[in-house]
Write a protein that holds these residues in place. Structure first.
Motif: not given
Length: 240
Positions: A31-44
């Motif tokens: 899902t877009k939500s899941g992938v954006i959440g992963m990117l947000a976590a990686a970026a802090g």
């Protein structure tokens, strides 16, 4: 516009859009939500920081199903850490042995920062749930030529070698792509509530997103190479 591509591969993945009580399902693709959440976590990006989340959520998203995997169901039991009281039995669904290529289209500086963040993440990435770590590096590439659809047509097939072997008799394979609809496609598009607005624990919010299903045909690197055979070669040898 540039395109950031991700390889989402692991023993287990789970991409939920809705969860009702103790039943937690998974979609057949990230899902877009899941992938954006992963990117947000990686970026802090911290939960509840909606201002930092907004530029990531505005990226155009698409995903290619390189290896669909197998859906499986698991039962979870848990106990309260302080009281020892048993929590309700829950039913959770996963995708086993699946591989996807996700693509995000947007401004290059933002995507370059996300690409760097995936290489040295603030918070470790996971595939939908914390119990689902990736088996391979997530960052795949940063593309400055071609849009989202073209990149998803050109990225090599990422399926596992054991999966590709069953298609050795095919020089090309057809893969399903789920991408955000263009303006002229919205009238015939499906909708999914996975457009992230806020990841704050107290008021997590998502909006509807228009998506279309498409197909791309790409070369199969594992195709069997048959030897050249010309039946007239034998006649030429006899005439010599």
């Amino acid at each position: 516009m540039s395109v950031l591509t991700l390889r989402l591969a692991g023993p287990l993945q789970s991409w939920g859009v809705s969860a009702r009580f103790t039943r937690r399902t998974t979609e057949s693709a990230p899902t877009k939500s899941g992938v954006i959440g992963m990117l947000a976590a990686a970026a802090g990006v911290e939960r509840g920081d909606d201002a930092e989340l907004a530029p990531l959520a505005a990226l155009r998203f698409g995903v290619r199903i390189d290896q669909p995997g197998t859906r499986l169901r698991d039962f979870h039991t848990a106990h309260h850490g302080f009281t020892g009281i048993s929590m309700p039995l829950s039913e959770r669904f996963y995708l086993a042995d699946a591989v996807f290529v996700a693509a995000l289209e947007g401004d290059r500086p933002l995507l370059a920062g996300l690409y760097a963040a995936l290489r040295t993440p603030v918070y470790a990435p996971f595939l939908g749930r914390r119990s689902c770590p990736p088996a391979l590096p997530v960052e795949l590439g940063l593309h400055d030529e071609g849009g989202l659809q073209q990149v998803l047509r050109e990225v090599p097939w990422q399926a596992s070698p054991w999966y590709r072997r069953q298609y050795r008799d095919r020089a090309q394979v057809e893969l399903t792509v789920l991408r955000e609809a263009d303006e002229d496609e919205r009238h015939a598009a499906d909708t999914r509530r996975d457009q992230p607005l806020s990841f704050a624990a107290a008021h997590r919010r998502h909006a509807l997103r228009a998506i279309v299903s498409d197909h791309v045909t790409i070369p199969n690197p594992s195709a069997r190479q048959l030897p050249r055979h010309d039946p007239f070669d034998a006649l030429e040898e006899e005439s010599v």
